[in-house]
Design an enzyme around this catalytic site. Structure first.
Site: not given
Ligand SMILES: O=C(O)[C@]1(O)C=C(c2cccc(Sc3ccccc3)c2)[C@@H](O)[C@H](O)C1
Length: 151
Positions: A12-13, A20, A25, A76, A79, A82, A89, A100, A102-104, A109, A113
């Protein structure tokens, strides 16, 4: 020889990437990320299926569909990493190598997270290396797939 297929799934997002929080990111958009993955796949001689969804259920369904069509999953989860035991599952059930991304650097953080459920299903986790993390994940996944008989 048929090229291995690696699913590159985004949660998501991530469709808002680059619009932003560039300090977190970067300025690359999701289209830029897809181009990075396409170029990496060409270099690695693998095929990719690059997708993004804001729906937890759709992401779970895409993971399930990988069982019969992909040789590995780069994800990726954003959210949902988390929060989603359903996604964990599905990743465990699909019995494919998972990396997996994650950009950040999620560990530098907010506390919430720092943990992801998905990581329990992942061979490895790449975080904090920006969008190049996707190319690194594709390189590592290709090595895993081509050397699976050695494991
Ligand atoms: O670092 C990541 O790639 C991460 O997976 C990505 C995330 C993410 C993904 C997309 C958007 C946002 S927040 C946002 C919303 C609108 C515009 C820009 C950023 C966070 C976070 O939810 C995760 O904690 C970390």
């Amino acid at each position: 020889m048929v090229r291995p297929l690696i699913a590159v799934l985004n949660g998501p997002n991530l469709n808002m990437l680059g619009l932003r929080q560039p300090e977190v990111y970067g300025r690359a958009t999701l289209d830029d990320v897809e181009q990075i993955c396409i170029q990496a796949a060409e270099r690695l001689d693998v095929a990719i299926d690059f997708r993004q969804t804001n729906g937890e259920g759709e992401l779970v369904s895409w993971v399930q569909e990988c069982r019969n069509r992909a040789q590995g999953i780069v994800i990726n989860p954003a959210a949902y990493g988390h929060s989603s035991i359903a996604l964990l599952d599905a990743l465990l059930a699909v019995d494919l190598p998972v990396i997996e991304v994650h950009i950040s650097n999620i560990h530098r953080r907010e506390e919430f997270r720092h943990h992801t459920y998905c990581s329990r299903a992942a061979v490895g986790v790449i975080c904090g290396l920006g969008v190049q993390g996707y190319a690194l994940a594709l390189q590592a996944m290709t090595d895993l797939i081509l050397n699976e008989d050695d494991r």
